[in-house]
Design an enzyme around this catalytic site. Structure first.
Site, PDB file in Angstrom:
ATOM      1  N   SER A   1      -6.570  -4.347  13.564  1.00  0.00           N
ATOM      2  CA  SER A   1      -6.708  -3.031  14.192  1.00  0.00           C
ATOM      3  C   SER A   1      -7.828  -2.955  15.237  1.00  0.00           C
ATOM      4  O   SER A   1      -7.628  -2.351  16.299  1.00  0.00           O
ATOM      5  CB  SER A   1      -6.899  -1.960  13.123  1.00  0.00           C
ATOM      6  OG  SER A   1      -5.741  -1.854  12.361  1.00  0.00           O
TER       7      SER A   1
ATOM      8  N   LYS B   1      -7.095   4.679   0.277  1.00  0.00           N
ATOM      9  CA  LYS B   1      -6.092   5.582   0.856  1.00  0.00           C
ATOM     10  C   LYS B   1      -5.852   6.862   0.050  1.00  0.00           C
ATOM     11  O   LYS B   1      -5.565   7.909   0.621  1.00  0.00           O
ATOM     12  CB  LYS B   1      -4.758   4.834   1.024  1.00  0.00           C
ATOM     13  CG  LYS B   1      -4.753   3.881   2.197  1.00  0.00           C
ATOM     14  CD  LYS B   1      -3.367   3.304   2.403  1.00  0.00           C
ATOM     15  CE  LYS B   1      -3.291   2.574   3.716  1.00  0.00           C
ATOM     16  NZ  LYS B   1      -1.928   2.112   4.017  1.00  0.00           N
TER      17      LYS B   1
ATOM     18  N   GLY C   1      11.059  -0.822  -2.603  1.00  0.00           N
ATOM     19  CA  GLY C   1       9.616  -0.634  -2.651  1.00  0.00           C
ATOM     20  C   GLY C   1       9.241   0.824  -2.816  1.00  0.00           C
ATOM     21  O   GLY C   1      10.025   1.730  -2.498  1.00  0.00           O
TER      22      GLY C   1
ATOM     23  N   GLY D   1       5.480   1.382  -2.654  1.00  0.00           N
ATOM     24  CA  GLY D   1       4.035   1.226  -2.540  1.00  0.00           C
ATOM     25  C   GLY D   1       3.490   1.829  -1.262  1.00  0.00           C
ATOM     26  O   GLY D   1       4.034   2.794  -0.717  1.00  0.00           O
TER      27      GLY D   1
END
Ligand code: NAD
Length: 299
Positions: free
Chosen positions: A35, A84, A144, A146
């Site tokens: 990033s 998060k 998924g 997640g």
């Protein structure tokens, strides 16, 4: 002796000075992240006086780090694991998608008011839009539940996907999968179901009936790079989309199976990664990230 600060290509002017806006990335570990390279090159390309830096911050130092966004008048931050969900209690507001995902990957500071967003789902939808594919009214099979799959499901539902059929193994993410189904039902008109991935007949049938198959499990990435959840090309049909959120390797085993089946639209996670960054970039700067340039210099 000359006292002049020089950059790689000469003196630094209009950048990294007293007016620079600081953006952070708070996670642990995080030194491997792409990033900073992505955002700093985009800032430089557009001549924006911003700087993006990594801060190795876990849950223990998160409250102080988030308060520092206000104290230091930073423009914002990205947030990654393990922060998060933990970060939510330190923020003032959440975007609708963040609320539904119960997770944040981007913080924007507007005069001391911190708003949490989640841009991974926007990244997924936009990566498809970039290929002239809309999720609207589509049927999607998603493996998924997640950190990647949850925002993909939520944003797709918010953006009008008709049906999402979630398949997951019965591991510690199963409760999150159940929560995703409940949240999507409560907040959108999208039809959504959850099935144990062990039910291979249901999984095969679902893919056959889908416009999009998205694998957001990380199967296909190290240490599972020789694995795929779909091994038989005959499960796919040519006019569908097969999307793997993995970006290393560039071509996963799943993608090879889909290509063997003659599927026209087969994607890895690079487009999603660039577009989730671009969505955060827009929130902080109000400008469009030069995504073609970023793709060209980084991937
Ligand atoms: P996670 O650990 O939060 O979730 C993994 C999910 O896969 C869970 O639902 C789990 O139950 C399931 N799973 C784990 N092992 C499995 C197996 N052997 N078989 C079937 N299902 C299994 O991980 P995450 O953060 O959601 O990341 C998943 C993948 O998405 C990774 O490859 C990651 O690099 C990628 N990712 C890509 C982007 C992007 O922008 N392209 C963004 C985030 C994550």
């Amino acid at each position: 002796m000359e006292n002049k600060i020089t950059g790689i290509n000469g003196p630094i002017t209009g950048w990294l000075d007293g007016h620079t806006y600081l953006i952070g990335l708070m996670a642990y570990p995080i030194r491997h992240s792409m990033s900073p390279t992505m955002h700093n090159n985009a800032f430089a390309k557009l001549g924006l006086n911003y700087a993006y830096l990594c801060f190795e911050v876990g849950n223990d130092k998160l409250e102080g780090a988030v308060n520092a966004i206000r104290t230091l008048d930073m423009r914002g931050s990205n947030v990654s694991m393990p922060n998060k969900k933990e970060v939510i209690k330190y923020l003032d507001k959440l975007s609708p998608a963040s609320k539904m995902c119960d997770a944040v990957n981007t913080i924007v500071n507007d005069n001391g008011v911190l708003t949490g967003y989640t841009t991974d789902g926007i990244g997924f939808v936009q990566a498809l839009k970039d290929e002239n594919i809309s999720v609207k009214d589509k049927v999607m099979t998603l493996t998924g539940a997640g950190g990647a799959a949850t925002p993909i499901a939520v944003q797709s539902a918010l953006d009008g996907v008709k049906e999402i059929r979630i398949f997951n193994i019965k591991d510690n993410k199963w409760p999150q999968a159940e929560k995703n189904v409940k949240t999507i039902r409560e907040n959108t008109d999208c039809k959504v179901s959850l099935t144990d991935l062990a039910d291979k007949d249901a999984f095969k049938k679902s893919i056959a009936e889908s416009d999009i198959y998205c694998d957001a499990t990380g199967v296909g990435m190290k240490p599972l790079e020789d694995m795929t959840l779909v091994e038989d090309p005959s499960w796919f049909h040519k006019d569908m989309v097969v999307f793997d959120t993995v970006y290393a390797p560039r071509t996963t085993k799943l993608m090879k199976v889909a290509q063997k089946a003659g599927v026209e639209h087969v994607f890895n996670g690079i487009g999603m990664m660039i577009e989730q960054g671009a969505a955060a970039f827009k929130l902080w700067t109000g400008k469009d990230m030069p995504t073609d340039y970023i793709r060209q210099i980084m991937f």
